[in-house]
Write a protein that holds these residues in place. Structure first.
Motif, PDB file in Angstrom:
ATOM      1  N   VAL A   1     -34.343  15.456 -24.894  1.00 13.27           N
ATOM      2  CA  VAL A   1     -34.253  14.967 -26.273  1.00 13.27           C
ATOM      3  C   VAL A   1     -33.365  13.734 -26.317  1.00 13.27           C
ATOM      4  N   ALA A   2     -32.243  13.781 -25.623  1.00 12.53           N
ATOM      5  CA  ALA A   2     -31.334  12.632 -25.589  1.00 12.53           C
ATOM      6  C   ALA A   2     -32.020  11.399 -25.011  1.00 12.53           C
ATOM      7  N   ALA A   3     -32.771  11.567 -23.936  1.00  9.32           N
ATOM      8  CA  ALA A   3     -33.474  10.433 -23.325  1.00  9.32           C
ATOM      9  C   ALA A   3     -34.498   9.841 -24.284  1.00  9.32           C
ATOM     10  N   GLU A   4     -35.209  10.703 -25.005  1.00  7.13           N
ATOM     11  CA  GLU A   4     -36.196  10.203 -25.971  1.00  7.13           C
ATOM     12  C   GLU A   4     -35.514   9.469 -27.128  1.00  7.13           C
TER      13      GLU A   4
ATOM     14  N   GLY B   1     -40.296  21.242 -27.645  1.00  7.52           N
ATOM     15  CA  GLY B   1     -40.329  21.827 -26.309  1.00  7.52           C
ATOM     16  C   GLY B   1     -39.015  22.485 -25.933  1.00  7.52           C
ATOM     17  N   MET B   2     -37.909  21.907 -26.404  1.00  2.21           N
ATOM     18  CA  MET B   2     -36.596  22.482 -26.124  1.00  2.21           C
ATOM     19  C   MET B   2     -36.410  23.815 -26.846  1.00  2.21           C
TER      20      MET B   2
ATOM     21  N   GLU C   1     -42.203  11.289 -29.724  1.00  2.00           N
ATOM     22  CA  GLU C   1     -41.788  11.863 -28.443  1.00  2.00           C
ATOM     23  C   GLU C   1     -40.463  12.613 -28.568  1.00  2.00           C
ATOM     24  N   VAL C   2     -39.584  12.154 -29.469  1.00  2.00           N
ATOM     25  CA  VAL C   2     -38.354  12.902 -29.742  1.00  2.00           C
ATOM     26  C   VAL C   2     -38.719  14.268 -30.314  1.00  2.00           C
ATOM     27  N   VAL C   3     -39.619  14.280 -31.283  1.00  2.00           N
ATOM     28  CA  VAL C   3     -40.038  15.529 -31.908  1.00  2.00           C
ATOM     29  C   VAL C   3     -40.672  16.444 -30.867  1.00  2.00           C
ATOM     30  N   GLN C   4     -41.534  15.895 -30.042  1.00  2.00           N
ATOM     31  CA  GLN C   4     -42.185  16.693 -29.007  1.00  2.00           C
ATOM     32  C   GLN C   4     -41.153  17.315 -28.065  1.00  2.00           C
TER      33      GLN C   4
ATOM     34  N   GLY D   1     -42.779   4.270 -33.873  1.00  2.00           N
ATOM     35  CA  GLY D   1     -43.263   5.552 -34.374  1.00  2.00           C
ATOM     36  C   GLY D   1     -43.675   6.492 -33.260  1.00  2.00           C
ATOM     37  N   GLU D   2     -44.315   5.935 -32.243  1.00  2.00           N
ATOM     38  CA  GLU D   2     -44.708   6.752 -31.091  1.00  2.00           C
ATOM     39  C   GLU D   2     -43.477   7.355 -30.415  1.00  2.00           C
TER      40      GLU D   2
END
Length: 118
Positions: free
Chosen positions: A70-73, A53-54, A46-49, A41-42
């Motif tokens: 985003v891809a890395a997350e 940010g993007m 981080e994907v959402v964050q 979930g965390e």
């Protein structure tokens, strides 16, 4: 250190090693299972964050991330899920492959799927 099965992908090598390290450090009880699922979930957060940010959704911060962030997350989500999957099956790679086949059959039935519309 155990050796990777022949032909094992980097994903499954990393997930297997992560699961083994977490098992050794923290055990495999119900509490640890819950924590590994919470970690997933965390990572989704981080994907959402990164996406926010993007897109510059926080006017105070502006654009702080790009597509590669985003891809890395998203990759972190996949690795974390693969690691957690070790708690629920003795063959996580096989379980994912079989599940992907089932989903693939459903997707193939979507209107336009054969045309690449989805």
């Amino acid at each position: 250190m155990t050796t990777a099965p022949a032909g094992e992908s980097a994903l499954w090598t990393t997930a297997r090693r992560s699961a083994a390290a977490l098992d050794a450090a923290n055990g495999t009880g119900a509490h640890e299972t819950a924590l590994r699922l919470l970690k997933l979930g965390e990572e989704v957060g981080e994907v959402v964050q990164a996406y926010l940010g993007m897109t510059g959704q926080n006017p105070r911060k502006g654009v702080t991330h790009d597509r590669s962030d985003v891809a890395a997350e998203l990759c972190d989500v996949i690795i974390t899920a693969a690691t957690a999957l070790h708690l629920f099956t003795d063959d996580p790679a096989g379980a994912l492959e079989e599940h992907a086949r089932r989903v693939g059959r459903r997707v193939a039935e979507w209107p336009g799927a054969a045309m690449g519309d989805h």
